[in-house]
Design an enzyme around this catalytic site. Structure first.
Site, PDB file in Angstrom:
ATOM      1  N   CYS A  84       0.840  -1.204   0.000  1.00  0.00           N
ATOM      2  CA  CYS A  84       0.000   0.000   0.000  1.00  0.00           C
ATOM      3  C   CYS A  84       0.880   1.261   0.000  1.00  0.00           C
ATOM      4  O   CYS A  84       1.844   1.347   0.765  1.00  0.00           O
ATOM      5  CB  CYS A  84      -0.887  -0.036   1.235  1.00  0.00           C
ATOM      6  SG  CYS A  84      -1.760   1.485   1.560  1.00  0.00           S
ATOM      7  N   ASP A 103      26.613   9.647  57.789  1.00  0.00           N
ATOM      8  CA  ASP A 103      27.983   9.416  57.333  1.00  0.00           C
ATOM      9  C   ASP A 103      28.316   7.932  57.497  1.00  0.00           C
ATOM     10  O   ASP A 103      27.659   7.214  58.248  1.00  0.00           O
ATOM     11  CB  ASP A 103      28.966  10.248  58.168  1.00  0.00           C
ATOM     12  CG  ASP A 103      28.835  11.730  57.862  1.00  0.00           C
ATOM     13  OD1 ASP A 103      28.312  12.071  56.782  1.00  0.00           O
ATOM     14  OD2 ASP A 103      29.233  12.544  58.715  1.00  0.00           O
TER      15      ASP A 103
HETATM   16 ZN    ZN Z   1      -2.677   0.780   3.585  1.00  0.00          ZN
END
Ligand code: ZN
Length: 534
Positions: free
Chosen positions: A113, A349
């Site tokens: 895509c 201390d």
């Molecule tokens: Zn897509």
């Protein structure tokens, strides 16, 4: 002619029987143009849904092929509807398009895509869920929920913007605006798809929006890294180099630049719709991190050669252990944490003991694999600490909240502390010489920063108060001095005077040189954390 049922005019009809589990997509007329343009441009079916502003999680969870078929069928049906807006009677003519609907031509989804760069395709599926689940399982977190977060390559925003410009004009012409904010984000769609898959893989762990455990997945896409470089020329202000960032093209910077750039400039600099790509995003290693948990208690220190924190000089260890290490080891093991930060109400201390009820302390445990321990279990951890060494002892060990921890530091200056000092005098003394001390009340001292801490504290004169004193005669050169003081008072300096840097001091009060041989903290009056029953 095939025997087909006729579509009811004005209703979205796919012309197929609904598959079980298939979601009815709430598509609108305006979506037709979006679907057409986006599929043609090489966007995946799920990205098309995003731009159709469909925020039904189930729509993203169904098979992509089913979504694609539904989208294509909708476009064709809508085409028919627009040709014949109303067909009250069934005629030969109106049957024609119905036949076409039955043989809807389904477009192929682009293999990668152009918008999500494969993230909503091959990277939102079962193998990806298994990979994430494995990473979580390997760490062995004892949790019942987690948050899934993701980071995407910044150039994805450029592609998103380009696609939005690509479709918005046509949408506007048809039926109003397509707001960029109405488009469902890739992140959102990814989570909708993965939540279910991941929860199934992890069996019983809910994937939610708020949890102490955050599981992050990241994606990069080197092939298109250069996609956003043109923005640096059009909007140099948005891309300032900083020391810590690997690249100036952060998602934030790119989003800011996209808000500023004009459509004209954008379209001149980058393809619209986005260009095709040959590879999917590369998933990065899954990162798991649990928010810190906090543990508090009180400790006694019985040893005059144990520092509170590891004592290192030039990287070399001076003492074999420390209070915090003795406490931390069993606690870290119990919570299976990566590390810790230790803090306490003041500190003593190395040669000072802390007796009485002990000194309040708190620990921040980083990335714990276990985030809860029962009170009984905490007691066992405390026991383990106490059995590991006779130099310290811990009590009231308990889990606390982050806010509770800051309360320990609050108003520390106002708290009082009690001490017992073994004092030596140069001149010989009689018991009567020291009885006046029992009557001293609220003696104000001005303490110039002691010489011994001058290397780490700023030079200043601090006013501190000795609330009360009492003395117990031991012999002609020794007595025990008990003091109740404001927190932060330097006791050693009060006794020996620190070359006149603390005024008044014990030498002045006794008219002889005095020195401190031993010091014990007898109580730290901080009423936190709550005292636990034994
Ligand atoms: Zn897509």
């Amino acid at each position: 002619m095939l025997p087909v049922r006729l579509a009811t005019p004005g209703r979205c009809q796919t012309g197929r029987t609904q598959l079980q589990g298939e979601v009815m997509l709430p598509l609108k007329e305006k979506d037709k143009i979006i679907i057409k343009k986006m599929l043609a441009a090489g966007c995946c079916a799920r990205c098309v849904l995003r731009f159709c502003c469909i925020s039904v999680p189930a729509a993203y969870r169904q098979r992509r092929q089913d979504t694609l078929e539904q989208l294509c069928a909708f476009v064709e049906a809508a085409d028919d509807d627009s040709r014949e807006p109303a067909a009250p009677e069934e005629s030969e003519d109106s049957r024609e398009p119905a036949v076409k609907r039955a043989k809807v031509e389904v477009a192929e989804e682009a293999s990668v895509c152009v918008l999500c760069l494969g993230v909503l395709q091959h990277l939102s599926d079962v193998p990806q869920a298994v990979k994430i689940a494995d990473a979580v399982t390997k760490e062995n977190y004892e949790v019942d929920s987690l948050v899934l977060s993701m980071s995407l390559p910044a150039q994805l925003c450029v592609r998103e913007h380009s696609c939005w410009l690509h479709v918005k004009e046509q949408v506007r012409a048809k039926c109003g605006l397509l707001g960029k904010d109405d488009v469902v984000q890739v992140k959102e769609a990814f989570k909708w798809v993965m939540q279910d898959l991941l929860a199934k893989e992890l069996g019983g762990v809910a994937v939610v929006t708020k949890s102490g455990l955050e599981v992050s997945v990241g994606f990069t896409h080197p092939e298109t890294d250069a996609d956003c470089h043109f923005l640096a020329t059009s909007c140099p202000d948005c891309f300032k180099a900083t020391k810590n960032k690997q690249s100036v093209f952060t998602r934030m910077a790119v989003v800011k630049a996209l808000e500023k750039i004009t459509d004209g400039k954008f379209l001149k600099s980058t393809p619209c719709p986005p260009s095709r790509v040959s590879s999917s995003c590369t998933p990065q290693d899954v990162q798991c991190a649990h928010v810190a948990v906090f543990v508090a208690g009180r400790y006694n220190k019985f040893c005059r050669s144990l520092p509170q924190t590891p004592w290192l000089i030039d990287g070399e260890r001076r003492m074999e252990s420390s209070v915090e290490e003795l406490i931390a080891a069993p606690v870290l093991a119990a919570f299976r944490a990566d590390g810790f930060n230790f803090s306490s109400s003041g500190r003593e201390d190395v040669d000072v003991r802390t007796l009485g009820n002990g000194r309040p302390f708190a620990m921040e445990l980083l990335n714990p694999r276990r985030n809860q321990l029962s009170p009984d279990h905490m007691k066992k951890v405390q026991q383990t600490i106490n059995e590991s060494s006779d130099k310290i002892r811990v009590r009231d060990l308990q889990m606390v909240s982050r806010d509770a921890m800051s309360r320990m530091k609050e108003g520390e200056e106002e708290k009082t502390k009690s001490y017992r000092a073994l004092v030596w005098t140069l001149k010989s003394i009689q018991p009567d010489d020291i009885t006046f001390m029992d009557h001293v009340k609220d003696l104000a001292l001005d303490q110039k920063t002691p010489l011994r801490v001058l290397h780490r504290r700023t030079l200043a004169v601090r006013r501190r108060v000795i609330h009360s004193m009492s003395a117990v005669f031991l012999d002609a050169h020794h007595f025990h001095l008990r003091l109740k003081t404001q927190a932060g008072t330097y006791i050693k300096e009060f006794v020996h005077g620190d070359f006149g840097r603390t005024k008044p001091n014990l030498c002045q009060l006794l008219h002889t040189d005095t020195d401190i041989l031993e010091l014990d903290v007898e109580s730290v009056d901080v009423d936190w954390p709550p005292v636990l029953p034994d």
